[in-house]
Scaffold this motif. Sequence first.
Motif, short mmCIF file in Angstrom:
data_model
loop_
_atom_site.label_atom_id
_atom_site.label_comp_id
_atom_site.label_asym_id
_atom_site.label_seq_id
_atom_site.Cartn_x
_atom_site.Cartn_y
_atom_site.Cartn_z
N THR A 2 26.16 23.73 -70.71
CA THR A 2 25.72 24.21 -72.03
C THR A 2 24.62 25.25 -71.82
O THR A 2 23.63 24.96 -71.15
N PHE A 4 21.77 27.69 -73.56
CA PHE A 4 20.99 27.97 -74.77
C PHE A 4 20.28 29.31 -74.62
O PHE A 4 19.98 29.73 -73.51
N ILE A 38 14.68 20.61 -75.85
CA ILE A 38 15.05 21.25 -77.12
C ILE A 38 15.78 22.54 -76.78
O ILE A 38 15.24 23.40 -76.07
N ASN A 41 19.43 28.23 -80.17
CA ASN A 41 20.34 29.39 -80.19
C ASN A 41 20.00 30.24 -81.41
O ASN A 41 19.98 29.73 -82.53
N THR A 44 17.97 28.94 -84.57
CA THR A 44 18.32 27.58 -84.97
C THR A 44 18.20 26.60 -83.81
O THR A 44 18.50 26.94 -82.66
N ILE A 45 17.80 25.38 -84.11
CA ILE A 45 17.76 24.32 -83.10
C ILE A 45 19.20 23.85 -82.87
O ILE A 45 19.89 23.44 -83.80
N ALA A 46 19.64 23.93 -81.58
CA ALA A 46 21.01 23.55 -81.25
C ALA A 46 21.05 22.15 -80.65
O ALA A 46 22.10 21.49 -80.66
N TYR A 47 19.92 21.70 -80.12
CA TYR A 47 19.88 20.37 -79.48
C TYR A 47 18.43 19.91 -79.44
O TYR A 47 17.53 20.69 -79.16
N ALA A 48 18.20 18.64 -79.70
CA ALA A 48 16.88 18.02 -79.50
C ALA A 48 17.12 16.59 -79.10
O ALA A 48 17.70 15.82 -79.86
N GLU A 370 15.30 19.00 -85.42
CA GLU A 370 16.62 18.38 -85.40
C GLU A 370 17.67 19.48 -85.35
O GLU A 370 17.46 20.58 -85.88
N LYS A 371 18.79 19.15 -84.75
CA LYS A 371 19.90 20.10 -84.66
C LYS A 371 20.22 20.68 -86.04
O LYS A 371 20.34 19.93 -87.03
N GLY A 372 20.35 21.98 -86.10
CA GLY A 372 20.73 22.63 -87.35
C GLY A 372 19.54 23.16 -88.15
O GLY A 372 19.70 24.02 -89.02
#
Length: 419
Positions: A2, A4, A38, A41, A44-48, A370-372
């Motif tokens: 993955t 980022f 964290i 992309n 925007t937060i893509a992963y946490a 948080e994601k999104g």
Amino acid sequence: MTRFDMMLTNALLATPKGNRARAGSVQGAVSILEDAVIGINGDTIAYAGPPLEGAASDRTVSCAGRLVTPGLVDAHTHLVFGGWRQHELRQKIAGASYLEILQSGGGILSTVKSTRAISLDELARKTAAHLGGMFRHGTTTAECKSGYGLDDETEAKQLEAAAMNDGRPVDVVRTFMGAHAVPPEYSNDRQGYLRLLTETILPGIAKENLAEFCDVFCETGVFSVQESLVILRKARELGLGLKAHVDEIDPVGGAEMAAEAGCVSAEHLIAASDEGIAALAGAGVIAVLLPLTSLYLGKPFARARAMIDAGVPVAVATDFNPGSCPCPNLQLAMNFACTGLRMTPEEALTAVTLNAAAAVGRADSIGSVEKGKKADLVIWTAADLESLFYKFGMNQADSVIKSGTLYIVREETVKQKWS
Ligand code: IZC
Ligand code: ZN
């Protein structure tokens, strides 16, 4: 694998979760995760979450175990103004109260004079400087009220100056507050000013989309409960969200009024009654508490514990303005949320992130990591949550990520000038 655009590793991530204000026993339900990653992309937060197998980025920041939180949201400011009120300092020292200074033509009315006198460009430049100071202390979104124009043209000028600074890099949420005081030219005709507000200025603001919210200063000697209701109802008809400054100085039933009007938030609340607190809880109104104003005016702190116990979601903000709180540093309000309002660090963190985001109508996009959600984060010099709230008077922000862009804000260099 993955990839980022940017990745933070080894963070102590502290964040509330969800898209709504949190109240009562879950106001302090903050998630704390050690060794967090964290991924970002774009903006925007893509992963946490915990370390992610195979995750990589060309822009990786190791947080070395330091605290990372959502970007701070300052849900109550008056940051667009023409001049400070330092000339009132000696009156204050001699014992003049906030309302006495206002009634003698100073206070808000002094700022109205200086704000009417300057150009849009100059006002926008001053606003940019204030937002810069807020940003260096970790604020990534700021609510901003008008109310230093009290006429058509200057109210619009204030809101335009705010819009010119939106996203550079702090996001600005605009609130129209023409009901901040009665201007001098209407001092013998308050009904005339109320008509001007509801029939001309407010419809103009709504038509030009200059504000998302409308606020009123419901206080002894300013606007009564009845007058506030008339103004807020008109604003609602025009499609604006509602806020109100209530029970800051006297318990005039402002909290009850805010609940009856359907306000998103009721702000100050130092003197709110038990009935007022119950009304806020019943109507789901967010209490925006302003401990720095209590300090600066020598007033008691609002009864945050009673509000949390009653199930009112509590947010904390600066009230940054040129008179009763000339301080744009939200970290200081966080310190006094603990020692003055007696909130726990977890409750106070929610108060300046998710609950503050809900108070400005943005809880679906900011206020938690948080994601999104939007990639608005602060990396602190602190290595634990308690330190952030415990130490005061120094800037603990190390870096701020705003909409996916990293800014280093720590003060690390002292240079000798004439070496
Ligand atoms: O300029 O005094 N409370 N309005 C109501 C303020 C504080 C801002 C000011
Ligand atoms: Zn205020």
